[in-house]
Design a protein around this motif. Structure first.
Motif, PDB file in Angstrom:
ATOM      1  N   TYR A   1      -1.079  -2.588  13.426  1.00  0.00           N
ATOM      2  CA  TYR A   1      -0.306  -2.674  12.198  1.00  0.00           C
ATOM      3  C   TYR A   1      -0.333  -1.336  11.827  1.00  0.00           C
ATOM      4  O   TYR A   1      -1.283  -0.474  11.469  1.00  0.00           O
ATOM      5  N   SER A   2       0.780  -0.962  11.059  1.00  0.00           N
ATOM      6  CA  SER A   2       1.026   0.213  10.307  1.00  0.00           C
ATOM      7  C   SER A   2       0.445  -0.160   8.911  1.00  0.00           C
ATOM      8  O   SER A   2       0.240  -1.294   8.641  1.00  0.00           O
ATOM      9  N   GLU A   3       0.311   1.119   8.177  1.00  0.00           N
ATOM     10  CA  GLU A   3      -0.102   0.789   6.719  1.00  0.00           C
ATOM     11  C   GLU A   3       0.599  -0.165   5.883  1.00  0.00           C
ATOM     12  O   GLU A   3       0.452  -1.086   5.184  1.00  0.00           O
ATOM     13  N   ASP A   4       2.135   0.197   5.963  1.00  0.00           N
ATOM     14  CA  ASP A   4       3.161  -0.779   5.393  1.00  0.00           C
ATOM     15  C   ASP A   4       3.032  -2.319   5.779  1.00  0.00           C
ATOM     16  O   ASP A   4       3.071  -3.072   5.044  1.00  0.00           O
ATOM     17  N   GLU A   5       2.877  -2.329   7.072  1.00  0.00           N
ATOM     18  CA  GLU A   5       2.787  -3.691   7.716  1.00  0.00           C
ATOM     19  C   GLU A   5       1.570  -4.677   6.964  1.00  0.00           C
ATOM     20  O   GLU A   5       1.662  -5.670   6.657  1.00  0.00           O
ATOM     21  N   ILE A   6       0.443  -3.874   7.134  1.00  0.00           N
ATOM     22  CA  ILE A   6      -0.667  -4.667   6.663  1.00  0.00           C
ATOM     23  C   ILE A   6      -0.646  -4.784   5.314  1.00  0.00           C
ATOM     24  O   ILE A   6      -1.071  -5.995   4.740  1.00  0.00           O
ATOM     25  N   THR A   7      -0.074  -3.919   4.463  1.00  0.00           N
ATOM     26  CA  THR A   7      -0.085  -4.180   3.066  1.00  0.00           C
ATOM     27  C   THR A   7       0.945  -5.288   2.738  1.00  0.00           C
ATOM     28  O   THR A   7       0.828  -5.889   1.848  1.00  0.00           O
ATOM     29  N   ALA A   8       2.200  -5.281   3.357  1.00  0.00           N
ATOM     30  CA  ALA A   8       3.044  -6.365   3.141  1.00  0.00           C
ATOM     31  C   ALA A   8       2.483  -7.780   3.662  1.00  0.00           C
ATOM     32  O   ALA A   8       2.572  -8.868   2.758  1.00  0.00           O
ATOM     33  N   LYS A   9       1.709  -7.999   4.717  1.00  0.00           N
ATOM     34  CA  LYS A   9       0.900  -9.148   5.047  1.00  0.00           C
ATOM     35  C   LYS A   9      -0.115  -9.556   4.014  1.00  0.00           C
ATOM     36  O   LYS A   9       0.110 -10.797   3.512  1.00  0.00           O
ATOM     37  N   LEU A  10      -0.784  -8.719   3.312  1.00  0.00           N
ATOM     38  CA  LEU A  10      -1.735  -9.027   2.317  1.00  0.00           C
ATOM     39  C   LEU A  10      -1.071  -9.354   1.098  1.00  0.00           C
ATOM     40  O   LEU A  10      -1.253 -10.332   0.371  1.00  0.00           O
ATOM     41  N   ALA A  11       0.031  -8.653   0.730  1.00  0.00           N
ATOM     42  CA  ALA A  11       0.850  -9.129  -0.458  1.00  0.00           C
ATOM     43  C   ALA A  11       1.375 -10.330  -0.389  1.00  0.00           C
ATOM     44  O   ALA A  11       1.238 -11.073  -1.450  1.00  0.00           O
ATOM     45  N   VAL A  12       2.088 -11.038   0.817  1.00  0.00           N
ATOM     46  CA  VAL A  12       2.429 -12.233   0.905  1.00  0.00           C
ATOM     47  C   VAL A  12       1.410 -13.252   0.906  1.00  0.00           C
ATOM     48  O   VAL A  12       1.446 -14.218   0.229  1.00  0.00           O
ATOM     49  N   ALA A  13       0.162 -13.047   1.111  1.00  0.00           N
ATOM     50  CA  ALA A  13      -1.226 -13.894   0.857  1.00  0.00           C
ATOM     51  C   ALA A  13      -1.719 -14.056  -0.583  1.00  0.00           C
ATOM     52  O   ALA A  13      -2.521 -14.551  -0.751  1.00  0.00           O
ATOM     53  N   GLY A  14      -1.058 -12.933  -1.337  1.00  0.00           N
ATOM     54  CA  GLY A  14      -1.326 -13.047  -2.839  1.00  0.00           C
ATOM     55  C   GLY A  14      -2.351 -11.748  -3.103  1.00  0.00           C
ATOM     56  O   GLY A  14      -3.121 -12.174  -4.103  1.00  0.00           O
ATOM     57  N   PHE A  15      -2.301 -10.859  -2.481  1.00  0.00           N
ATOM     58  CA  PHE A  15      -3.541  -9.675  -2.769  1.00  0.00           C
ATOM     59  C   PHE A  15      -2.591  -8.388  -3.315  1.00  0.00           C
ATOM     60  O   PHE A  15      -1.423  -8.101  -2.744  1.00  0.00           O
ATOM     61  N   SER A  16      -3.355  -7.741  -4.153  1.00  0.00           N
ATOM     62  CA  SER A  16      -2.987  -6.446  -4.328  1.00  0.00           C
ATOM     63  C   SER A  16      -4.020  -5.343  -3.387  1.00  0.00           C
ATOM     64  O   SER A  16      -4.936  -5.702  -3.162  1.00  0.00           O
ATOM     65  N   VAL A  17      -3.322  -4.168  -2.881  1.00  0.00           N
ATOM     66  CA  VAL A  17      -3.870  -3.644  -1.818  1.00  0.00           C
ATOM     67  C   VAL A  17      -3.953  -2.061  -1.904  1.00  0.00           C
ATOM     68  O   VAL A  17      -3.073  -1.605  -2.601  1.00  0.00           O
ATOM     69  N   GLN A  18      -5.153  -1.467  -1.413  1.00  0.00           N
ATOM     70  CA  GLN A  18      -5.052  -0.031  -1.466  1.00  0.00           C
ATOM     71  C   GLN A  18      -5.889   0.314   0.083  1.00  0.00           C
ATOM     72  O   GLN A  18      -6.866  -0.491   0.452  1.00  0.00           O
ATOM     73  N   ARG A  19      -5.474   1.431   0.295  1.00  0.00           N
ATOM     74  CA  ARG A  19      -6.175   1.897   1.649  1.00  0.00           C
ATOM     75  C   ARG A  19      -7.256   2.745   1.460  1.00  0.00           C
ATOM     76  O   ARG A  19      -7.459   3.316   0.551  1.00  0.00           O
ATOM     77  N   ALA A  20      -8.363   2.296   1.888  1.00  0.00           N
ATOM     78  CA  ALA A  20      -9.668   2.863   1.914  1.00  0.00           C
ATOM     79  C   ALA A  20      -9.770   4.445   2.243  1.00  0.00           C
ATOM     80  O   ALA A  20      -8.800   4.618   3.471  1.00  0.00           O
ATOM     81  N   HIS A  21     -10.338   5.300   1.801  1.00  0.00           N
ATOM     82  CA  HIS A  21     -10.575   6.651   2.201  1.00  0.00           C
ATOM     83  C   HIS A  21     -10.825   6.941   3.637  1.00  0.00           C
ATOM     84  O   HIS A  21     -10.639   7.720   4.341  1.00  0.00           O
ATOM     85  N   THR A  22     -12.023   6.109   3.857  1.00  0.00           N
ATOM     86  CA  THR A  22     -12.578   6.193   5.281  1.00  0.00           C
ATOM     87  C   THR A  22     -12.561   4.894   5.975  1.00  0.00           C
ATOM     88  O   THR A  22     -12.720   3.764   5.312  1.00  0.00           O
ATOM     89  N   ASN A  23     -12.631   4.840   7.294  1.00  0.00           N
ATOM     90  CA  ASN A  23     -12.810   3.329   7.871  1.00  0.00           C
ATOM     91  C   ASN A  23     -14.175   2.817   8.180  1.00  0.00           C
ATOM     92  O   ASN A  23     -15.237   3.699   7.981  1.00  0.00           O
ATOM     93  N   ILE A  24     -14.514   1.709   8.071  1.00  0.00           N
ATOM     94  CA  ILE A  24     -15.772   1.206   8.482  1.00  0.00           C
ATOM     95  C   ILE A  24     -15.888   1.582   9.691  1.00  0.00           C
ATOM     96  O   ILE A  24     -15.174   1.280  10.809  1.00  0.00           O
ATOM     97  N   GLY A  25     -17.281   1.929  10.251  1.00  0.00           N
ATOM     98  CA  GLY A  25     -17.742   2.237  11.480  1.00  0.00           C
ATOM     99  C   GLY A  25     -17.308   3.618  11.707  1.00  0.00           C
ATOM    100  O   GLY A  25     -16.999   4.601  10.868  1.00  0.00           O
TER     101      GLY A  25
END
Length: 234
Positions: free
Chosen positions: A193-217
């Protein structure tokens, strides 16, 4: 997701050595702890895998729920953490039955790539229902469309070089190339997923979203997102 569940429930070779496996879970536990906002929080690790360092996460919160779809892995989790009264092991079906607004933090790390888009949508709806109004969902290790397997290989070799298992990593990559994992990945593929795609999916599910500065792991080429119910703060 069923084929991947069967794979991780088998005797697989995804980790190149015991040191690699142990460090993998230690780093994930450390990063999850960084998202726990209160020592009384109820934390859900969704499709947690072996979760070898879950005791460390449990020490940082009030209750830790390890939700795992693979029955064999789930059985090992129950046996491993039975003495720890702060840890509960559940199936994903159990998660669907959880009380509304009962969880402070849900972590879904290195899971999305194994789910179909429809499976992810269904999971997000469940998570949105069980999250408290000020709770948050952390989606970690999201694969990007423009980043291929070469970056995963380089991330593993860099991780191995830093922590003293570079030779095992090189041998492990050869083994993986000949393994069921490689065949399964080639046949089924992994969701990206691109950042826009995952943000859109989360928004449809009822979330506000931000990308973290670093990845887990340890893999810096992948993405982590923090999702909250609308108007949640903190």
């Amino acid at each position: 997701m069923d084929d991947w569940i069967d794979y991780y429930d088998s005797t697989h070779t995804i980790y190149v050595s015991k040191l690699h496996r142990d460090l993998h879970f230690q780093i994930i536990a450390r990063d999850i702890i960084g998202y726990i906002s209160s020592p009384d929080a109820t934390v859900l690790d969704y499709a947690c895998g072996e979760a070898l360092s879950a005791s460390e996460v449990a020490n940082a919160c009030g209750k830790l729920i390890l939700a795992e779809p693979a029955p064999g892995v789930r059985g090992r989790l129950i046996a491993r953490f039975a003495p720890n009264t702060k840890i509960r092991v559940r199936s994903l079906e159990d998660v669907r039955k959880m009380a509304e607004q009962s969880i402070d933090l849900v972590v879904m790390n290195s899971v999305v790539q194994y789910m179909t888009p429809a499976e992810l949508d269904s999971a997000l709806i469940v998570i949105r229902r069980i999250l408290k109004p000020k709770g948050k969902l952390v989606l970690g290790d999201i694969l990007r469309p423009e980043v291929g397997m070469f970056r995963d290989v380089m991330a593993l070799l860099s991780f191995g070089a830093r922590h003293g298992f570079l030779r095992d990593a090189l041998v492990g990559l050869v083994s993986t190339a000949l393994s069921d994992y490689r065949h399964l990945r080639s046949r089924i593929g992994l969701q990206r997923y691109s950042e826009d795609e995952i943000t859109a999916k989360l928004a449809v599910a009822g979330f506000s979203v931000q990308r973290a500065h670093t990845n887990i792991g340890h893999n810096r080429w992948r993405m982590t997102f923090i999702a909250r119910p609308p108007f949640a703060r903190g």
